[in-house]
Motif scaffolding. Structure first.
Motif, PDB file in Angstrom:
ATOM      1  N   SER A  58       7.506 -10.400  64.094  1.00 39.54           N
ATOM      2  CA  SER A  58       8.251  -9.822  65.207  1.00 39.54           C
ATOM      3  C   SER A  58       7.301  -9.036  66.079  1.00 39.54           C
ATOM      4  O   SER A  58       6.423  -8.338  65.589  1.00 39.54           O
ATOM      5  CB  SER A  58       9.354  -8.891  64.675  1.00 39.54           C
ATOM      6  OG  SER A  58       9.955  -8.194  65.741  1.00 39.54           O
ATOM      7  N   ASP A 100      18.834   1.533  56.770  1.00 39.83           N
ATOM      8  CA  ASP A 100      17.537   1.569  57.453  1.00 39.83           C
ATOM      9  C   ASP A 100      16.418   1.542  56.422  1.00 39.83           C
ATOM     10  O   ASP A 100      16.402   2.352  55.488  1.00 39.83           O
ATOM     11  CB  ASP A 100      17.402   2.841  58.288  1.00 39.83           C
ATOM     12  CG  ASP A 100      18.392   2.907  59.433  1.00 39.83           C
ATOM     13  OD1 ASP A 100      18.741   1.837  59.974  1.00 39.83           O
ATOM     14  OD2 ASP A 100      18.823   4.024  59.792  1.00 39.83           O
ATOM     15  N   ASP A 156      22.480  -4.595  57.140  1.00 38.40           N
ATOM     16  CA  ASP A 156      22.216  -4.029  58.464  1.00 38.40           C
ATOM     17  C   ASP A 156      22.515  -2.533  58.517  1.00 38.40           C
ATOM     18  O   ASP A 156      21.960  -1.814  59.344  1.00 38.40           O
ATOM     19  CB  ASP A 156      23.069  -4.744  59.522  1.00 38.40           C
ATOM     20  CG  ASP A 156      22.608  -6.174  59.752  1.00 38.40           C
ATOM     21  OD1 ASP A 156      21.470  -6.499  59.369  1.00 38.40           O
ATOM     22  OD2 ASP A 156      23.400  -6.958  60.306  1.00 38.40           O
ATOM     23  N   THR A 158      11.486  -7.848  60.027  1.00 36.01           N
ATOM     24  CA  THR A 158      11.862  -7.778  61.433  1.00 36.01           C
ATOM     25  C   THR A 158      12.522  -6.468  61.812  1.00 36.01           C
ATOM     26  O   THR A 158      12.657  -6.171  62.997  1.00 36.01           O
ATOM     27  CB  THR A 158      12.840  -8.916  61.787  1.00 36.01           C
ATOM     28  OG1 THR A 158      14.007  -8.800  60.962  1.00 36.01           O
ATOM     29  CG2 THR A 158      12.183 -10.277  61.580  1.00 36.01           C
ATOM     30  N   ARG A 159      12.935  -5.678  60.819  1.00 34.13           N
ATOM     31  CA  ARG A 159      13.693  -4.463  61.132  1.00 34.13           C
ATOM     32  C   ARG A 159      13.297  -3.336  60.176  1.00 34.13           C
ATOM     33  O   ARG A 159      13.557  -3.409  58.975  1.00 34.13           O
ATOM     34  CB  ARG A 159      15.202  -4.744  61.009  1.00 34.13           C
ATOM     35  CG  ARG A 159      16.092  -3.573  61.395  1.00 34.13           C
ATOM     36  CD  ARG A 159      17.563  -3.978  61.307  1.00 34.13           C
ATOM     37  NE  ARG A 159      17.959  -4.363  59.963  1.00 34.13           N
ATOM     38  CZ  ARG A 159      18.339  -3.501  59.009  1.00 34.13           C
ATOM     39  NH1 ARG A 159      18.370  -2.204  59.260  1.00 34.13           N
ATOM     40  NH2 ARG A 159      18.701  -3.931  57.819  1.00 34.13           N
ATOM     41  N   TYR A 160      12.684  -2.299  60.709  1.00 32.53           N
ATOM     42  CA  TYR A 160      12.306  -1.144  59.906  1.00 32.53           C
ATOM     43  C   TYR A 160      11.886  -0.009  60.833  1.00 32.53           C
ATOM     44  O   TYR A 160      11.642  -0.209  62.031  1.00 32.53           O
ATOM     45  CB  TYR A 160      11.164  -1.491  58.932  1.00 32.53           C
ATOM     46  CG  TYR A 160       9.880  -1.934  59.601  1.00 32.53           C
ATOM     47  CD1 TYR A 160       8.880  -1.020  59.909  1.00 32.53           C
ATOM     48  CD2 TYR A 160       9.670  -3.268  59.949  1.00 32.53           C
ATOM     49  CE1 TYR A 160       7.699  -1.417  60.535  1.00 32.53           C
ATOM     50  CE2 TYR A 160       8.508  -3.684  60.572  1.00 32.53           C
ATOM     51  CZ  TYR A 160       7.526  -2.754  60.858  1.00 32.53           C
ATOM     52  OH  TYR A 160       6.369  -3.148  61.491  1.00 32.53           O
TER      53      TYR A 160
END
Length: 349
Positions: free
Chosen positions: A3, A289, A286, A316-318
């Motif tokens: 990402s 976190d 989701d 992809t998400r952090y």
């Protein structure tokens, strides 16, 4: 999966090398406003070395006494439960001190919210150790099972005392799961029966569930920050995030309520994909976190960005954090380190 998007948000683990809670709140607000969902009080005063101050609290229990045995990891005598104690209910801790400290700091926190220093959306964060972490460091193996249960009961009392003053909608509890990883790495004598990971995650999931909604609850998964050669060091360097991912995944499955965040360390030398790969298969909801300890003074912003690049090839998400609390850092280095967070990530929307 890669990402190009920057990490989102910042997490503060807990300790900050300042003298008062107000200093900690003002410092965090000055540098991280818009980036934090939760704010700790810096764990100031006697709380400045994680759970070391709990040794005296344990000693205040009439049912525990220091042993003649040697402690394998800390230079103090481990406690043993007196032989005449036959039930967990007999073990009394006059006070662990967490509630008193939280209530005092929350009053300061609320004053700064009213003053406009701290955004109203930010929650007040309180760190609590797992009973296993305390038992592994300060209690002789034969006494640990009963001690764990008694200490958990005492933590429930501390939480109840906090909730008499602090609204659920303003509180965030962080369960600090540390010594468990020394146990998994084979560094401490095991007192748990059966599968170690299952036993650890059963216990932590139960702790998660004692925090009532709508309070936030999160996990700080840690490999320690012991002072060695004048610097904080892990008790061992993790080969990768394998144990961290496995523990996190099982707790997420076992807990009956939402876990709002999970924080994990990233050693300063690790900017290789191999360290992060075990996280690729972690089923992260989701609503949780993932906060990674990517921000270090070592290598400055460039070093942090190398670690972020490796993490982003897997995740992809952090969000970002330091790998442990800031308490052992030089005070004059903290403002720059906090500012570094904002240079490598995006604020919360």
């Amino acid at each position: 999966m890669s990402s190009s998007r920057k990490p989102i948000g910042v997490h503060l683990v807990g300790s900050i090398p300042v003298s008062t809670a107000e200093e900690a709140f003002r410092l965090a607000a000055a540098h991280l406003s818009g980036y934090l969902k939760r704010m700790p009080d810096g764990e100031v005063g006697e709380r400045d070395t994680w759970i070391r101050w709990q040794y005296a609290k344990i000693a205040s229990s009439p049912q525990l006494t220091p042993s003649e045995k040697k402690n394998t990891y800390v230079p103090v005598a481990p406690f043993e439960i007196e032989s005449n104690v036959k039930s967990v209910e007999q073990i009394i801790f006059p006070s662990l001190g967490y509630a008193d400290a939280a209530i005092e700091s929350f009053e300061i926190f609320e004053g700064l919210v009213e003053e406009g220093v701290i955004p109203g959306s930010v929650r007040f964060q309180v760190g609590l150790p797992t009973p296993v972490s305390v038992a592994l460091l300060y209690v002789a193996p034969d006494s640990r099972p009963m001690f764990e249960k008694a200490y958990e009961n005492a933590l429930k009392d501390e939480l109840k005392k906090m909730l008499d003053v602090i609204p659920l909608t303003k509180l965030a509890i962080q369960w600090e799961t540390v010594s468990e990883f020394a146990l998994l790495e084979g560094l401490l004598e095991n007192h748990l029966e059966g599968d170690i990971t299952e036993n650890i995650t059963d216990r932590v999931a139960r702790l998660v569930d004692i925090v009532p909604k709508p309070a936030d609850v999160g996990l700080h998964l840690c490999y320690g920050d012991s002072p060695k050669d004048g610097k904080g060091k892990h008790f061992c360097e993790p080969e990768d995030t394998g144990y961290l991912a496995n523990v996190a995944g099982k707790i997420l499955q076992k807990a009956n309520r939402k876990i709002n965040w999970i924080h994990m360390p990233v050693p300063k030398e690790r900017h290789d994909d191999a360290y992060f790969l075990p996280l690729a298969d972690l089923d992260f909801p989701d609503s949780t976190d993932l906060m990674l300890g990517l921000v270090h003074q070592t290598g400055g912003k460039d070093g942090t960005e190398r670690r972020i690049a490796a993490a982003s090839r897997v995740l992809t998400r952090y969000g970002v954090a330091t790998e442990c609390g800031l308490g052992r850092r030089e005070p004059d280095s903290v403002a720059g380190l906090l500012q570094q967070h904002t240079l490598v990530c995006e604020p919360h929307k």
